[in-house]
Design a protein around this motif. Structure first.
Motif, mmCIF file in Angstrom:
data_model
loop_
_atom_site.group_PDB
_atom_site.id
_atom_site.type_symbol
_atom_site.label_atom_id
_atom_site.label_comp_id
_atom_site.label_asym_id
_atom_site.label_seq_id
_atom_site.Cartn_x
_atom_site.Cartn_y
_atom_site.Cartn_z
ATOM 1 N N LYS A 298 -16.268 -8.496 7.007
ATOM 2 C CA LYS A 298 -15.018 -9.255 6.919
ATOM 3 C C LYS A 298 -13.841 -8.377 7.348
ATOM 4 C CE LYS A 298 -16.914 -11.959 3.095
ATOM 5 N NZ LYS A 298 -16.925 -12.115 1.634
ATOM 6 N N GLU A 299 -12.677 -9.009 7.492
ATOM 7 C CA GLU A 299 -11.500 -8.319 8.051
ATOM 8 C C GLU A 299 -11.085 -7.085 7.257
ATOM 9 O OE1 GLU A 299 -8.630 -11.436 8.075
ATOM 10 O OE2 GLU A 299 -9.239 -12.196 10.065
ATOM 11 N N ASN A 300 -11.286 -7.115 5.925
ATOM 12 C CA ASN A 300 -10.850 -5.997 5.069
ATOM 13 C C ASN A 300 -12.014 -5.114 4.610
ATOM 14 O OD1 ASN A 300 -7.977 -6.709 4.906
ATOM 15 N ND2 ASN A 300 -8.713 -8.518 3.827
ATOM 16 N N ASP A 301 -13.163 -5.298 5.233
ATOM 17 C CA ASP A 301 -14.367 -4.547 4.847
ATOM 18 C C ASP A 301 -14.598 -3.337 5.742
ATOM 19 O OD1 ASP A 301 -14.867 -6.429 2.921
ATOM 20 O OD2 ASP A 301 -16.612 -7.327 3.922
ATOM 21 N N ASN B 242 -15.268 -4.002 0.549
ATOM 22 C CA ASN B 242 -13.832 -4.141 0.743
ATOM 23 C C ASN B 242 -13.161 -2.774 0.591
ATOM 24 O OD1 ASN B 242 -10.920 -4.699 0.018
ATOM 25 N ND2 ASN B 242 -11.633 -6.799 0.313
ATOM 26 N N GLU B 243 -12.210 -2.479 1.463
ATOM 27 C CA GLU B 243 -11.595 -1.142 1.435
ATOM 28 C C GLU B 243 -10.888 -0.841 0.114
ATOM 29 O OE1 GLU B 243 -8.356 -0.096 3.991
ATOM 30 O OE2 GLU B 243 -7.498 -2.094 3.993
ATOM 31 N N LYS B 244 -10.497 -1.885 -0.646
ATOM 32 C CA LYS B 244 -9.824 -1.644 -1.933
ATOM 33 C C LYS B 244 -10.788 -1.100 -2.987
ATOM 34 C CE LYS B 244 -10.183 -6.414 -3.635
ATOM 35 N NZ LYS B 244 -11.233 -6.164 -4.618
ATOM 36 N N ASN C 253 -8.554 -5.494 9.785
ATOM 37 C CA ASN C 253 -7.373 -5.288 8.925
ATOM 38 C C ASN C 253 -7.432 -4.011 8.092
ATOM 39 O OD1 ASN C 253 -6.330 -7.668 9.860
ATOM 40 N ND2 ASN C 253 -6.848 -8.878 8.045
ATOM 41 N N VAL C 254 -8.494 -3.220 8.263
ATOM 42 C CA VAL C 254 -8.660 -1.999 7.458
ATOM 43 C C VAL C 254 -7.641 -0.948 7.903
ATOM 44 C CG1 VAL C 254 -10.209 -0.070 6.926
ATOM 45 C CG2 VAL C 254 -11.074 -2.420 6.921
ATOM 46 N N LYS C 255 -6.879 -0.428 6.943
ATOM 47 C CA LYS C 255 -5.802 0.526 7.252
ATOM 48 C C LYS C 255 -6.092 1.958 6.772
ATOM 49 C CE LYS C 255 -2.605 -2.628 8.606
ATOM 50 N NZ LYS C 255 -3.436 -3.820 8.640
ATOM 51 N N GLN C 256 -6.852 2.067 5.674
ATOM 52 C CA GLN C 256 -6.942 3.369 5.007
ATOM 53 C C GLN C 256 -8.130 4.224 5.420
ATOM 54 O OE1 GLN C 256 -5.948 2.960 0.605
ATOM 55 N NE2 GLN C 256 -6.311 0.830 1.131
#
Length: 333
Positions: free
Chosen positions: A26-29, A106-108, A77-80
């Motif tokens: 997914k976009e944030n994974d 998920n990156e969080k 969408n992953v930033k970190q």
């Protein structure tokens, strides 16, 4: 990829090694190639169906709540994080599955692996360290000079919780067998109670916090060693209506949890004790704080045994035996 799965809830049936496709990213994974995975009693409890009211997973299910590995792909969408980063994680509920070669997380829910740990050591940390953090820092707000009773000190949660409590400046009492005393003293325990020969209720009094990981009988005894206004935090139940509300459980689950926890809540209230149930959650930001403590050598992992990926069922049986001192890990790559 290869993964260990269950097709139905069953205490006795072994996990099955199967071929399955990679999860959709997914976009944030981030996609993590897993090098090692830690095992927890939670895996066994989910496998047996003990948590199906709280965690209604769709079957078949890949188990596993701890991972250390390398990022091979990132969502748009992953930033970190970036490809090649060495990371570790306790994936969030309904996104678990670390008894596998890859997992999308998920990156969080992830953090960079502490530089001073091997992959095997890092895989032993997330679930138990987050449990200790959420119990002692978040719920108990443990302060310097307070007294905390951490049950089963030689277990996965216990070994980390003792170290964290000492870092926070508390006096730490724990139960274990006498053969674990030297290790637990080295981790920082102040009061060591041999659960085979001694009764903690006679030895301890006027404590500020109890971290309960045992049965209801032990929890009831633990209430009596706390001072009025003390906090009893249980990671082994019984779950409360507040917990049901926090996870947005259906109405009938709220009623069930209200009934099964009514006895302990009533006893705690009578003694002026704050009782709460903790079912730890994934949290990458907290994991980053834990990483700092590990790199400062405030907290160190305690790994009992490392099994091969093919030996995952043997590793889970070893965890279920209750003999492990610290954590059990499977080496996947």
């Amino acid at each position: 990829m290869k993964a260990f799965t269950i097709k139905k809830y069953d205490k006795k049936v072994a996990l099955k090694l199967v071929d399955m496709p990679l999860s959709i990213l997914k976009e944030n994974d981030v996609m993590v190639e897993i090098h090692a995975s830690g095992l927890n009693l939670l895996d066994s409890k989910i496998k047996s169906g003990e948590f199906k009211l709280i965690l209604p997973y769709k079957l078949p299910l890949t188990l596993g709540h701890d991972a250390a590995g390398v990022i091979t792909q990132v969502g748009k969408n992953v930033k970190q994080f970036k490809v090649g980063d060495e990371v570790y994680s306790r994936p969030s509920d309904f996104s678990i599955g670390t008894f596998a070669q890859f997992i999308a997380v998920n990156e969080k829910d992830i953090a960079l692996k502490p530089k001073n740990l091997s992959m095997n050591e890092a895989a032993s940390i997330p679930l138990v360290a987050l449990t200790a953090w959420q119990a002692l820092v978040e719920k108990a707000n443990l302060k310097k000079g307070q007294k905390v009773f951490i049950q089963a000190g030689s277990g996965g949660v216990g070994t980390i919780a003792i170290q964290l409590a000492k870092h926070l400046g508390a006096t730490v009492a724990t139960t274990a067998s006498e053969k674990s005393f030297a290790m637990l003293k080295d981790l920082g325990a102040d009061v060591l109670i041999d659960y085979k020969r001694e009764d903690f209720e006679i030895i301890l009094k006027d404590y500020d916090v109890v971290l309960n990981s045992q049965d209801t009988k032990t929890l009831e005894k633990s209430l009596r060693i706390l001072k009025p206004g003390g906090k009893a935090i249980s990671i082994s139940g019984p779950p409360t209506p507040d917990f049901a509300k926090a996870i947005s459980a259906p109405w009938f689950v709220k009623i069930i949890l209200s009934l099964i926890s009514s006895g302990i809540r009533r006893k705690a209230k009578k003694l002026g004790i704050d009782y709460s149930f903790l079912f730890m959650r994934a949290d990458g930001m907290q994991l980053r704080e834990i990483s700092k403590l590990i790199e400062q050598q405030v907290i160190r992992p305690v790994v009992d045994r490392v099994f091969s990926f093919e030996q995952t069922n043997n590793a889970l049986q070893y965890v279920e035996s209750g003999r492990a001192k610290g954590k059990v890990v499977i080496k996947i790559k």
